[in-house]
Design a protein around this motif. Sequence first.
Motif, PDB file in Angstrom:
ATOM      1  N   ALA A   1       0.835  -1.127   0.276  1.00 50.19           N
ATOM      2  CA  ALA A   1      -0.157  -0.279   0.063  1.00 50.19           C
ATOM      3  C   ALA A   1       0.933   1.520  -0.331  1.00 50.19           C
ATOM      4  CB  ALA A   1      -0.463   0.012   1.655  1.00 50.19           C
ATOM      5  N   GLY A   2       1.905   1.175   0.805  1.00 55.37           N
ATOM      6  CA  GLY A   2       2.569   2.369   0.758  1.00 55.37           C
ATOM      7  C   GLY A   2       3.289   2.694  -0.644  1.00 55.37           C
ATOM      8  N   LEU A   3       3.829   1.000  -0.844  1.00 54.41           N
ATOM      9  CA  LEU A   3       4.652   1.407  -2.455  1.00 54.41           C
ATOM     10  C   LEU A   3       3.733   2.093  -3.504  1.00 54.41           C
ATOM     11  CD1 LEU A   3       7.062  -1.378  -3.556  1.00 54.41           C
ATOM     12  CD2 LEU A   3       5.263   0.098  -4.805  1.00 54.41           C
ATOM     13  N   LEU A   4       2.493   2.317  -3.305  1.00 52.54           N
ATOM     14  CA  LEU A   4       1.787   1.962  -4.860  1.00 52.54           C
ATOM     15  C   LEU A   4       1.136   3.548  -4.185  1.00 52.54           C
ATOM     16  CD1 LEU A   4      -0.561  -0.796  -5.058  1.00 52.54           C
ATOM     17  CD2 LEU A   4       0.936   0.024  -6.560  1.00 52.54           C
ATOM     18  N   VAL A   5       1.322   4.509  -3.152  1.00 52.94           N
ATOM     19  CA  VAL A   5       0.561   5.587  -2.898  1.00 52.94           C
ATOM     20  C   VAL A   5       1.686   6.043  -3.340  1.00 52.94           C
ATOM     21  CG1 VAL A   5       0.845   7.397  -0.543  1.00 52.94           C
ATOM     22  CG2 VAL A   5      -0.020   5.260  -0.395  1.00 52.94           C
ATOM     23  N   ALA A   6       2.871   6.130  -3.220  1.00 58.03           N
ATOM     24  CA  ALA A   6       4.671   6.677  -3.389  1.00 58.03           C
ATOM     25  C   ALA A   6       4.454   6.645  -5.318  1.00 58.03           C
ATOM     26  CB  ALA A   6       5.681   6.387  -3.092  1.00 58.03           C
ATOM     27  N   ASN A   7       4.061   5.352  -5.793  1.00 54.54           N
ATOM     28  CA  ASN A   7       3.913   5.623  -7.256  1.00 54.54           C
ATOM     29  C   ASN A   7       2.603   6.270  -7.663  1.00 54.54           C
ATOM     30  OD1 ASN A   7       6.601   4.014  -7.088  1.00 54.54           O
ATOM     31  ND2 ASN A   7       5.601   2.354  -7.303  1.00 54.54           N
ATOM     32  N   GLY A   8       1.584   6.183  -7.018  1.00 51.76           N
ATOM     33  CA  GLY A   8       0.486   7.289  -7.447  1.00 51.76           C
ATOM     34  C   GLY A   8      -0.267   5.793  -8.203  1.00 51.76           C
ATOM     35  N   GLU A   9       0.209   4.110  -7.829  1.00 48.61           N
ATOM     36  CA  GLU A   9      -1.222   3.814  -8.965  1.00 48.61           C
ATOM     37  C   GLU A   9      -2.191   3.167  -7.342  1.00 48.61           C
ATOM     38  OE1 GLU A   9       1.150   0.250 -10.577  1.00 48.61           O
ATOM     39  OE2 GLU A   9       2.551   1.134  -9.963  1.00 48.61           O
ATOM     40  N   TYR A  10      -3.133   3.074  -8.393  1.00 53.30           N
ATOM     41  CA  TYR A  10      -4.666   2.772  -7.649  1.00 53.30           C
ATOM     42  C   TYR A  10      -5.152   3.105  -6.006  1.00 53.30           C
ATOM     43  CZ  TYR A  10      -3.776  -1.570 -10.442  1.00 53.30           C
ATOM     44  OH  TYR A  10      -4.179  -2.499 -11.727  1.00 53.30           O
ATOM     45  N   ILE A  11      -4.133   3.729  -5.362  1.00 54.00           N
ATOM     46  CA  ILE A  11      -4.184   4.557  -4.112  1.00 54.00           C
ATOM     47  C   ILE A  11      -4.099   5.921  -4.727  1.00 54.00           C
ATOM     48  CG2 ILE A  11      -4.070   4.742  -1.902  1.00 54.00           C
ATOM     49  CD1 ILE A  11      -3.366   1.509  -1.312  1.00 54.00           C
ATOM     50  N   LYS A  12      -4.840   7.175  -4.883  1.00 50.29           N
ATOM     51  CA  LYS A  12      -4.858   8.321  -5.098  1.00 50.29           C
ATOM     52  C   LYS A  12      -5.331   8.737  -3.711  1.00 50.29           C
ATOM     53  CE  LYS A  12      -4.965   7.549  -9.462  1.00 50.29           C
ATOM     54  NZ  LYS A  12      -3.873   7.262 -10.291  1.00 50.29           N
TER      55      LYS A  12
END
Length: 225
Positions: A48-59
């Motif tokens: 989840a933290g990684l995707l927040v950093a990449n802007g994927e799925y979790i905006k």
Amino acid sequence: MYTLALAPEWLSPDYLISHFGLIGILVIVFAESGLFAFLPGDSLLFTAGLLVANGEYIKQPLWLVCTLISAAAIIGDQVGYMIGKFFGPKLFNRPKSKLFKRENLEKAHEFMDKHGPKAIVLARFVPIVRTFAPMVAGAGSMKYRTFLTYNVIGGIAWGAGLTVAGYWLGQIAFIKNNVEAILVLIVLLSLIPVIFEVLKARKEAKAKGGEAAPAAGERRRHAKR
């Protein structure tokens, strides 16, 4: 997205997040904190933290994600505590229960006895134990104020801590390019305490068996006389 090879597809972080987003994460965190074990809590938070950093799925911004995850973890433990408080005796006296397996409850009980109230914080980082620790605390009549204090500390340390770790480490090129291996490593590291306790229990059981065997032989010798 990233697939965790050790877990079924429907329990992998990428499947859960891609299909259910932040809501799915919150439901899993809540459930694993006081209802169901064997859910991908650690790897899910890191992802989840990684995707927040990449802007994927979790905006949503990192601070909001961490706040909501911590809240879900704390509320989940509160539910587990109440289950233990009001239904504790029934849970602990059902040896054939599939949902609340006796051995899991006993492991959590031993963990609590060993570490005291701080076990509520430490248990957050131990799969299976983190699900049953609040139930044991409720069944064992731990003071609610004491439980609540350690629950809040543990919920923030685990929920926000792993998410922030994923956010910052996910921006490192090596981590970003080897996410699957990192997720597997996280799962393996989280299982170390469980494996250690299993080996310890087996060693103690063998020791007791070894003590029982000479005693039985001695009784037989006395009987022959």
